[in-house]
Write a protein that holds these residues in place. Structure first.
Motif, PDB file in Angstrom:
ATOM      1  N   LEU A  71      -0.042  30.949 -18.880  1.00 15.84           N
ATOM      2  CA  LEU A  71      -1.260  31.713 -19.116  1.00 15.84           C
ATOM      3  C   LEU A  71      -2.234  30.858 -19.894  1.00 15.84           C
ATOM      4  O   LEU A  71      -1.836  30.136 -20.803  1.00 15.84           O
ATOM      5  CB  LEU A  71      -0.973  32.991 -19.918  1.00 15.84           C
ATOM      6  N   LEU A  72      -3.498  30.951 -19.541  1.00 13.68           N
ATOM      7  CA  LEU A  72      -4.557  30.251 -20.259  1.00 13.68           C
ATOM      8  C   LEU A  72      -5.532  31.287 -20.787  1.00 13.68           C
ATOM      9  O   LEU A  72      -5.702  32.356 -20.187  1.00 13.68           O
ATOM     10  CB  LEU A  72      -5.294  29.283 -19.328  1.00 13.68           C
ATOM     11  N   VAL A  73      -6.188  30.978 -21.881  1.00 15.53           N
ATOM     12  CA  VAL A  73      -7.193  31.868 -22.443  1.00 15.53           C
ATOM     13  C   VAL A  73      -8.388  31.890 -21.510  1.00 15.53           C
ATOM     14  O   VAL A  73      -8.911  30.846 -21.126  1.00 15.53           O
ATOM     15  CB  VAL A  73      -7.629  31.412 -23.849  1.00 15.53           C
ATOM     16  N   GLY A  74      -8.807  33.089 -21.123  1.00 12.50           N
ATOM     17  CA  GLY A  74      -9.971  33.242 -20.264  1.00 12.50           C
ATOM     18  C   GLY A  74     -11.238  33.379 -21.089  1.00 12.50           C
ATOM     19  O   GLY A  74     -11.220  33.326 -22.312  1.00 12.50           O
ATOM     20  N   PHE A 106      -8.973  40.875 -23.966  1.00  9.12           N
ATOM     21  CA  PHE A 106      -9.395  39.510 -23.657  1.00  9.12           C
ATOM     22  C   PHE A 106      -8.777  39.053 -22.345  1.00  9.12           C
ATOM     23  O   PHE A 106      -7.659  39.423 -21.998  1.00  9.12           O
ATOM     24  CB  PHE A 106      -9.071  38.536 -24.802  1.00  9.12           C
ATOM     25  N   PRO A 107      -9.527  38.235 -21.589  1.00  5.92           N
ATOM     26  CA  PRO A 107      -9.056  37.790 -20.281  1.00  5.92           C
ATOM     27  C   PRO A 107      -8.070  36.629 -20.393  1.00  5.92           C
ATOM     28  O   PRO A 107      -8.108  35.846 -21.341  1.00  5.92           O
ATOM     29  CB  PRO A 107     -10.343  37.337 -19.585  1.00  5.92           C
ATOM     30  N   VAL A 108      -7.185  36.561 -19.402  1.00  2.00           N
ATOM     31  CA  VAL A 108      -6.270  35.432 -19.276  1.00  2.00           C
ATOM     32  C   VAL A 108      -6.333  34.913 -17.847  1.00  2.00           C
ATOM     33  O   VAL A 108      -6.665  35.652 -16.919  1.00  2.00           O
ATOM     34  CB  VAL A 108      -4.809  35.799 -19.640  1.00  2.00           C
ATOM     35  N   VAL A 109      -6.041  33.634 -17.699  1.00  2.00           N
ATOM     36  CA  VAL A 109      -5.957  32.992 -16.389  1.00  2.00           C
ATOM     37  C   VAL A 109      -4.479  32.784 -16.103  1.00  2.00           C
ATOM     38  O   VAL A 109      -3.768  32.173 -16.909  1.00  2.00           O
ATOM     39  CB  VAL A 109      -6.713  31.648 -16.392  1.00  2.00           C
ATOM     40  N   VAL A 110      -4.023  33.302 -14.981  1.00  2.00           N
ATOM     41  CA  VAL A 110      -2.604  33.224 -14.621  1.00  2.00           C
ATOM     42  C   VAL A 110      -2.408  32.026 -13.693  1.00  2.00           C
ATOM     43  O   VAL A 110      -3.034  31.944 -12.634  1.00  2.00           O
ATOM     44  CB  VAL A 110      -2.141  34.526 -13.927  1.00  2.00           C
TER      45      VAL A 110
END
Length: 168
Positions: A71-74, A106-110
């Motif tokens: 997971l990355l912070v969006g 908060f958004p995450v990048v999968v």
């Protein structure tokens, strides 16, 4: 027995009822939006902190969420939140009333590295609750399955191949 100097004992007592309010008591929940996560699709987490105590929070509170691999912070992050690497930190002001809450989404990048699932824990501290972050109610964990790409390849040939002749 009667007191010689005070024959009326009915007026010799007093009582006072005081209400003792419990101090702020924080509790955090964490919910994933989009379950299961799908690689490449928008996803997010909602972190909500409740004040289960008897008085308003008396200090700034802090939520720390370290995202797992995959997971990355969006972007964009909500007001009150910052990111450094895999760590999202959200702060909220003193004054959260009893039975009230504050929330951050908060958004995450999968990414493909998240397959087959991710386990993510957020922790709250501060707010005047001296038992956080050690008490179990001060952290929340979400385990979310992750679906990766499902590619299929099919190949067919035209019937009746002849050497030296075009084919498809």
């Amino acid at each position: 027995p009667a007191n010689v100097s005070d024959p009326d004992l009915s007026n010799n007592s007093a009582s006072d009822t005081d209400t003792v309010n419990r101090p702020p008591q924080l509790r955090i929940t964490k919910v994933a939006f989009l379950s299961p996560f799908i690689v490449g699709q928008p996803a997010s987490y909602t972190l909500q902190v409740f004040n289960d105590g008897g008085v308003a929070t008396s200090a700034v509170g802090t939520i720390v969420d370290v995202l797992p691999a995959g997971l990355l912070v969006g972007a964009p992050l909500p007001a009150g939140c910052t990111a450094a690497g895999q760590t999202v930190t959200c702060t909220f002001a003193a004054g959260v009333q009893p039975a009230d809450s504050v929330a951050f989404q908060f958004p995450v990048v999968v990414t493909a590295a998240a397959v087959p699932s991710v386990t993510n824990t957020a922790t709250v501290s501060g707010g005047g609750d001296s038992t956080c972050p050690a008490d179990p109610r001060c952290s929340a964990t979400d385990i979310n399955p992750v679906i990766g790409s499902q590619l299929t390849l099919a190949k067919t040939a035209s019937p009746g191949f002849t050497v030296g002749q075009p084919a498809t």
